[in-house]
Design a protein around this motif. Structure first.
Motif, PDB file in Angstrom:
ATOM      1  N   ARG A 141       0.838  -1.197   0.000  1.00 29.28           N
ATOM      2  CA  ARG A 141       0.000   0.000   0.000  1.00 29.28           C
ATOM      3  C   ARG A 141       0.877   1.253   0.000  1.00 29.28           C
ATOM      4  O   ARG A 141       0.457   2.319   0.448  1.00 29.28           O
ATOM      5  CB  ARG A 141      -0.919   0.003   1.231  1.00 29.28           C
ATOM      6  N   ALA A 142       2.094   1.120  -0.530  1.00 28.98           N
ATOM      7  CA  ALA A 142       3.044   2.232  -0.501  1.00 28.98           C
ATOM      8  C   ALA A 142       2.555   3.434  -1.294  1.00 28.98           C
ATOM      9  O   ALA A 142       2.902   4.580  -0.977  1.00 28.98           O
ATOM     10  CB  ALA A 142       4.398   1.768  -1.039  1.00 28.98           C
ATOM     11  N   ASP A 143       1.742   3.190  -2.326  1.00 31.58           N
ATOM     12  CA  ASP A 143       1.265   4.311  -3.136  1.00 31.58           C
ATOM     13  C   ASP A 143       0.440   5.293  -2.297  1.00 31.58           C
ATOM     14  O   ASP A 143       0.383   6.484  -2.605  1.00 31.58           O
ATOM     15  CB  ASP A 143       0.453   3.800  -4.320  1.00 31.58           C
ATOM     16  N   ARG A 144      -0.179   4.806  -1.233  1.00 35.31           N
ATOM     17  CA  ARG A 144      -0.968   5.677  -0.374  1.00 35.31           C
ATOM     18  C   ARG A 144      -0.094   6.636   0.440  1.00 35.31           C
ATOM     19  O   ARG A 144      -0.593   7.629   0.979  1.00 35.31           O
ATOM     20  CB  ARG A 144      -1.823   4.842   0.577  1.00 35.31           C
ATOM     21  N   HIS A 145       1.183   6.316   0.552  1.00 37.82           N
ATOM     22  CA  HIS A 145       2.104   7.136   1.343  1.00 37.82           C
ATOM     23  C   HIS A 145       3.095   7.900   0.464  1.00 37.82           C
ATOM     24  O   HIS A 145       3.951   8.615   0.993  1.00 37.82           O
ATOM     25  CB  HIS A 145       2.893   6.247   2.308  1.00 37.82           C
ATOM     26  N   GLN A 146       2.991   7.747  -0.859  1.00 37.14           N
ATOM     27  CA  GLN A 146       3.998   8.317  -1.753  1.00 37.14           C
ATOM     28  C   GLN A 146       4.096   9.835  -1.636  1.00 37.14           C
ATOM     29  O   GLN A 146       5.198  10.384  -1.578  1.00 37.14           O
ATOM     30  CB  GLN A 146       3.702   7.910  -3.198  1.00 37.14           C
ATOM     31  N   ARG A 147       2.970  10.518  -1.601  1.00 34.92           N
ATOM     32  CA  ARG A 147       3.024  11.976  -1.509  1.00 34.92           C
ATOM     33  C   ARG A 147       3.673  12.413  -0.200  1.00 34.92           C
ATOM     34  O   ARG A 147       4.511  13.329  -0.192  1.00 34.92           O
ATOM     35  CB  ARG A 147       1.618  12.565  -1.622  1.00 34.92           C
ATOM     36  N   ASP A 148       3.319  11.758   0.905  1.00 39.38           N
ATOM     37  CA  ASP A 148       3.928  12.100   2.195  1.00 39.38           C
ATOM     38  C   ASP A 148       5.427  11.830   2.178  1.00 39.38           C
ATOM     39  O   ASP A 148       6.214  12.603   2.746  1.00 39.38           O
ATOM     40  CB  ASP A 148       3.279  11.297   3.325  1.00 39.38           C
ATOM     41  N   LEU A 149       5.825  10.722   1.528  1.00 38.52           N
ATOM     42  CA  LEU A 149       7.246  10.390   1.454  1.00 38.52           C
ATOM     43  C   LEU A 149       8.019  11.443   0.663  1.00 38.52           C
ATOM     44  O   LEU A 149       9.081  11.909   1.098  1.00 38.52           O
ATOM     45  CB  LEU A 149       7.421   9.016   0.816  1.00 38.52           C
ATOM     46  N   LEU A 150       7.498  11.841  -0.483  1.00 36.26           N
ATOM     47  CA  LEU A 150       8.187  12.839  -1.300  1.00 36.26           C
ATOM     48  C   LEU A 150       8.242  14.182  -0.586  1.00 36.26           C
ATOM     49  O   LEU A 150       9.262  14.879  -0.641  1.00 36.26           O
ATOM     50  CB  LEU A 150       7.501  12.973  -2.652  1.00 36.26           C
TER      51      LEU A 150
END
Length: 236
Positions: A18-27
Motif C-alpha cells: 500500500r506504498a502508493d498511499r504514502h507516496q506523496r507524504d514520502l516525497l
C-alpha cells in the motif's frame, strides 16, 4: 527541516503493498530532509507483479530517481533487505551511485552519528553475520514465487495470518536482544556508543523501546493490517 528520516518495508511492486498511499507524504518528507535512509525491503522481488528481476529492477531505479528529484540536496542511503537482495537490483544501485553522488547503498548496516540503521532480518532466530549472508542468498536464488503462490499468499493475508505470525515470531524483547547481539558481532565495523537503532523486517512498529541503554525504532510496513509511519531519526 528534519535532518534524517527513515522508512522500510514498502514492498514496492507487490500486490500487497500500500506504498502508493504514502507516496506523496514520502516525497514531501524527502523534500524537507537532509538525509533519507531506506532500511530494506523497499522493493519486493519475491512477490513482484511488474515482471521478472530485470523489469522490477528498472522500475525500482525509476522510483529512486523520483525520490532523489524530490530534494536538490537530499542524501539517500539504501540498505538492502532480504526481499531486495538481488544481483540485478544491486547492479542498478551501483550504477545509480555512480551517476548521482547523493545516493549510496549498503548491504547490511549503516552508521550515522550515534545511530545505526539495518534491515532487521538479524532478528530471525540463531542469526549471525555469516548466516545472514546465506539467508539473503537464498532469496536471490528464488526471486519470484509465481501465480499459484500469489493466490495462496493472498488467502493467508485475507485471514491476517501475517499479522499473527509477526506477533509470534517477533516478540519485541526477543527482537531487541537479537539485534543487540548482532551489533556486538559487528562492533569492529560499526563502533560503540550507539544510542539509537532503526530497523525493519518484523512489520511491527517500535517507538523508542530501550534495551541495554539503546533505543530501538521500527516504522512498520505498508501492507494491510500493519501500521506504518515515516520516522524521524536522531543522529546525535
Amino acid at each position: 527541516m528534519a535532518d534524517c528520516i527513515v522508512l522500510s518495508d514498502l514492498h514496492l511492486f507487490s500486490r500487497r503493498s500500500r506504498a502508493d498511499r504514502h507516496q506523496r507524504d514520502l516525497l514531501d518528507a524527502a523534500r524537507r530532509a537532509r538525509t533519507v535512509v531506506l532500511a530494506g525491503d523497499i522493493v519486493d522481488f519475491k512477490w513482484s507483479s511488474v515482471g521478472g528481476a530485470e523489469a522490477t529492477s528498472d522500475a525500482a531505479r525509476a522510483w529512486l530517481e523520483e525520490l532523489l528529484e524530490a530534494g536538490d540536496d537530499v542524501q539517500v542511503h539504501y540498505l538492502l533487505g532480504n526481499h531486495d537482495h538481488l544481483p540485478e537490483h544491486i547492479e542498478r544501485l551501483e550504477a545509480l551511485a555512480d551517476d548521482d553522488d547523493r545516493f549510496r547503498w549498503h548491504p547490511f548496516h549503516l552508521r550515522l552519528g550515534g545511530a545505526v540503521f539495518l534491515h532487521g532480518d538479524v532478528s530471525n532466530p540463531r542469526m549471525t553475520p555469516a548466516r545472514l549472508r546465506a539467508y539473503r542468498e537464498s532469496f536471490a536464488r528464488h526471486p519470484n514465487q509465481g501465480p499459484a503462490m500469489e493466490r495462496l499468499y493472498d488467502a493467508l493475508m485475507a485471514l491476517r495470518v501475517h499479522v499473527l505470525g509477526a506477533r509470534v515470531l517477533y516478540p519485541e524483547r526477543t527482537v531487541l536482544r537479537r539485534i543487540a547481539r548482532y551489533l556486538d558481532d559487528v562492533q569492529g565495523e560499526i563502533g560503540d556508543d550507539i544510542r539509537n537503532v532503526y530497523f525493519g523486517h518484523t512489520h511491527r512498529p517500535v517507538d523508542g523501546a530501550e534495551y541495554r541503554g539503546i533505543r530501538f525504532h521500527n516504522c512498520g510496513a505498508t501492507i494491510p493490517g500493519v501500521d506504518f509511519r515515516i520516522v524521524r531519526a536522531d543522529l546525535s
